[in-house]
Design a protein around this motif. Structure first.
Motif, PDB file in Angstrom:
ATOM      1  N   SER A 133      -7.119  -2.811   6.255  1.00 25.63           N
ATOM      2  CA  SER A 133      -7.684  -3.948   5.967  1.00 25.63           C
ATOM      3  C   SER A 133      -7.373  -5.117   6.557  1.00 25.63           C
ATOM      4  O   SER A 133      -8.260  -5.926   7.119  1.00 25.63           O
ATOM      5  CB  SER A 133      -7.404  -4.031   4.468  1.00 25.63           C
ATOM      6  OG  SER A 133      -6.139  -4.682   4.250  1.00 25.63           O
ATOM      7  N   THR A 139     -12.779  -4.949   2.591  1.00 30.93           N
ATOM      8  CA  THR A 139     -12.307  -4.038   1.668  1.00 30.93           C
ATOM      9  C   THR A 139     -12.188  -2.536   1.921  1.00 30.93           C
ATOM     10  O   THR A 139     -13.118  -2.006   2.508  1.00 30.93           O
ATOM     11  CB  THR A 139     -12.867  -4.103   0.282  1.00 30.93           C
ATOM     12  OG1 THR A 139     -12.948  -5.449  -0.149  1.00 30.93           O
ATOM     13  CG2 THR A 139     -12.352  -3.351  -0.861  1.00 30.93           C
ATOM     14  N   ILE A 178      -8.062  -1.926  -1.245  1.00 31.71           N
ATOM     15  CA  ILE A 178      -7.163  -3.005  -0.911  1.00 31.71           C
ATOM     16  C   ILE A 178      -8.151  -3.987   0.144  1.00 31.71           C
ATOM     17  O   ILE A 178      -8.828  -3.458   1.075  1.00 31.71           O
ATOM     18  CB  ILE A 178      -6.182  -2.358  -0.123  1.00 31.71           C
ATOM     19  CG1 ILE A 178      -5.174  -1.659  -0.993  1.00 31.71           C
ATOM     20  CG2 ILE A 178      -5.342  -3.684   0.529  1.00 31.71           C
ATOM     21  CD1 ILE A 178      -4.156  -1.129  -0.322  1.00 31.71           C
ATOM     22  N   GLY A 235       0.759  -1.322   0.127  1.00 32.79           N
ATOM     23  CA  GLY A 235      -0.087   0.012  -0.033  1.00 32.79           C
ATOM     24  C   GLY A 235       0.759   1.266   0.056  1.00 32.79           C
ATOM     25  O   GLY A 235       0.529   2.305  -0.788  1.00 32.79           O
ATOM     26  N   ASP A 290      -4.082  -0.612   3.242  1.00 34.73           N
ATOM     27  CA  ASP A 290      -3.311  -1.672   3.676  1.00 34.73           C
ATOM     28  C   ASP A 290      -3.315  -1.998   4.930  1.00 34.73           C
ATOM     29  O   ASP A 290      -3.988  -3.238   5.304  1.00 34.73           O
ATOM     30  CB  ASP A 290      -1.984  -1.517   2.782  1.00 34.73           C
ATOM     31  CG  ASP A 290      -1.223  -2.961   2.622  1.00 34.73           C
ATOM     32  OD1 ASP A 290      -2.012  -4.111   2.612  1.00 34.73           O
ATOM     33  OD2 ASP A 290      -0.342  -2.976   2.151  1.00 34.73           O
ATOM     34  N   ASN A 332      -3.657  -5.246  -4.481  1.00 38.20           N
ATOM     35  CA  ASN A 332      -3.807  -4.203  -4.075  1.00 38.20           C
ATOM     36  C   ASN A 332      -3.861  -3.245  -5.097  1.00 38.20           C
ATOM     37  O   ASN A 332      -2.862  -3.082  -5.750  1.00 38.20           O
ATOM     38  CB  ASN A 332      -2.765  -3.766  -3.113  1.00 38.20           C
ATOM     39  CG  ASN A 332      -2.482  -4.542  -1.846  1.00 38.20           C
ATOM     40  OD1 ASN A 332      -3.230  -5.588  -1.666  1.00 38.20           O
ATOM     41  ND2 ASN A 332      -1.887  -4.169  -1.005  1.00 38.20           N
TER      42      ASN A 332
END
Lengths: 118, 348
Positions: free
Chosen positions: B294, B281, B245, B181, B291, B206
């Motif tokens: 998530s 998500t 992501i 990310g 990132d 991603n």
């Protein structure tokens, strides 16, 4: 028996070599860019960056991909693409399941295989 | 009355002028080289990445981005002997460069905000379960608790002046839950600086997009239905300028005695998260945040995830899927998410 042990060992060694870079490295392809569905969708197979074969999604085929470390058994059936078998130790590629949309892909990291619907 | 009509006419004229202007702009865009597409795939950071950028600078942008990915990978790979992370894990401390300072700061921020649900010091536990090597095992509770004591991101010391990072005895770090990310966010910044206005990177699923598609329409990002092996979609997110992501436990797992164990570990229990969620998500302008969140929201479970969103709703939106199959989306995604499934909206 001895032979079997050896095989298992080798596989583990390969996997460690290829996957130790990022501890939590994941190759999940949960999300992807949705492409335009066209009448002539193709399934493109790459090994280590080189296109080795391509098929129409309309085909019903079984095809053995000779990857870097082993092989992956590709199947296209009813406009869905999936791997029924792979030599790799993690089986993430087989676990990916079926793909059917333009933009989706199946990846086998140990074998450096990329299967994309284009 | 007369005035209103006059205003009406004035408004019509201004709308007309504005429309002409937009049409001209779009016209210009098309004539220019905006549509030239350059795309490249690369194996890096334990995954397969694809990068696509549009316009004159597209090719240069993609090539520079790949060089940057490889540089960061070298820096952060836990097995690269010369990398900063591996050196720190080996020696307990070490010098770090600017990118490492930035990613650690970001990780600490997410860690604090999520009260440790996201933590870069979870590596010793990942090792114990075998998720780092593939030699999976279900560890004994004692072993788990031993390692769990090491998982405490608060104990790592970042010294920005000396540019060093110091861990406590036995601690190990790994950026696997945030690196991709962070990297996709950095690529967006690089491309923006070059004047690229349209592009997309997919770093192992991603996804982060720059601007809109070259034709001005939104990027359509497909989200797979969790646990579905038939290739069905959960839905499609139509977005611009953001990262999308997903974390889910349904692809990387192992089975022992008929029980499956997935790879997202709960920092409270040291065992795979069992929060009732099977997929989270995150949609955010900040790739590193998306990132980290998530993973964090996945381990939190629905109720805590909703509470967290309410407190931070300026920063991100989310799609949560429960084990029962129920789908929840935050209200900001209502006009961005299209699906054939039924879903519920999380409102403030």
């Amino acid at each position: 028996m001895k032979k079997l042990v050896n095989v298992v060992k080798d596989k583990k060694a390969d996997f460690i070599l290829l996957s130790g870079l990022f501890g939590l490295g994941v190759i999940f392809l949960f999300i992807f860019l949705v492409g335009k569905n066209t009448s002539s969708q193709s399934v493109v197979v790459q090994v280590d960056g080189e296109v080795v074969n391509s098929f129409s999604i309309e085909d019903n085929i079984s095809y053995t991909i000779e990857g870097k470390q082993g092989s992956n058994e590709l199947r296209i059936e009813n406009k869905k693409v999936y791997l029924i078998h792979a030599d790799c130790p993690d089986k993430l590629c087989v676990n990916t399941g079926k793909i059917q949309y333009v933009g989706q892909s199946i990846i086998c990291l140990p074998n450096k295989v990329v299967i994309e619907i284009k | 009355m007369f005035d209103i009509r006059k205003m009406e006419i004035k408004r019509k004229i201004s709308v007309y002028i504005a429309l002409c202007f937009i049409v001209t702009l779009v016209g210009c865009k098309k004539e220019a080289d905006v549509k030239k597409e350059y795309s490249q795939g690369v194996f890096a950071m334990d995954t397969y990445m694809t990068l696509t950028a549009y316009g004159e600078k597209g090719e240069e942008g993609v090539n520079e981005a790949i060089e940057e990915i490889q540089r960061l990978e070298q820096l952060w790979a836990v097995t690269s002997t010369t990398g900063e992370v591996s050196q720190i894990n080996k020696n307990g401390s070490g010098e770090i460069s600017q990118d490492t300072i930035e990613i650690v700061e970001k990780a600490q921020e997410i860690m604090e905000d999520t009260q440790g649900a996201f933590d870069i010091t979870i590596y010793p536990l990942m090792e114990l379960w075998g998720f780092t090597t593939g030699n999976y095992q279900v560890p004994k509770e004692e072993e788990r608790n031993e390692r769990l004591a090491l998982v405490c991101g608060e104990n790592i010391v970042l010294n920005k002046e000396d540019k060093t990072l110091t861990l406590e005895m036995g601690q190990k770090i790994d950026f696997g839950g945030i690196a991709k990310g962070y990297t996709s966010g950095k690529i967006m910044d690089m491309w923006r600086e070059k004047g690229i206005t349209s592009g997309i990177v997919s770093l192992g699923g991603n996804v982060q997009v720059l601007g809109t598609k070259p034709d001005g329409t939104l990027w359509k990002i497909g989200v797979k239905k969790p646990g579905d092996t038939e290739g069905n979609l959960l839905g499609i997110l139509s977005v611009s300028d953001c990262a999308v992501i997903t974390s889910g436990g349904y692809e990387r797992y192992f089975e022992e005695d008929g029980v499956s164990y997935h790879h997202i570990l709960d920092t409270d229990t040291g065992a795979p998260a069992d929060s009732g969620l099977i997929s989270v998500t995150i949609v955010s302008r900040d790739g590193a945040l998306a990132d980290g969140l998530s993973t964090a929201l996945f381990t939190m479970g629905k109720e805590d995830a909703i509470t967290y969103w309410k407190e931070h709703k300026q920063e991100f939106e989310a799609v949560l899927v429960e084990e029962s199959g129920e789908i929840w989306i935050t209200e900001g995604l209502e006009d961005k998410f299209s699906t054939e499934e039924s879903y519920q909206i999380i409102e403030e």
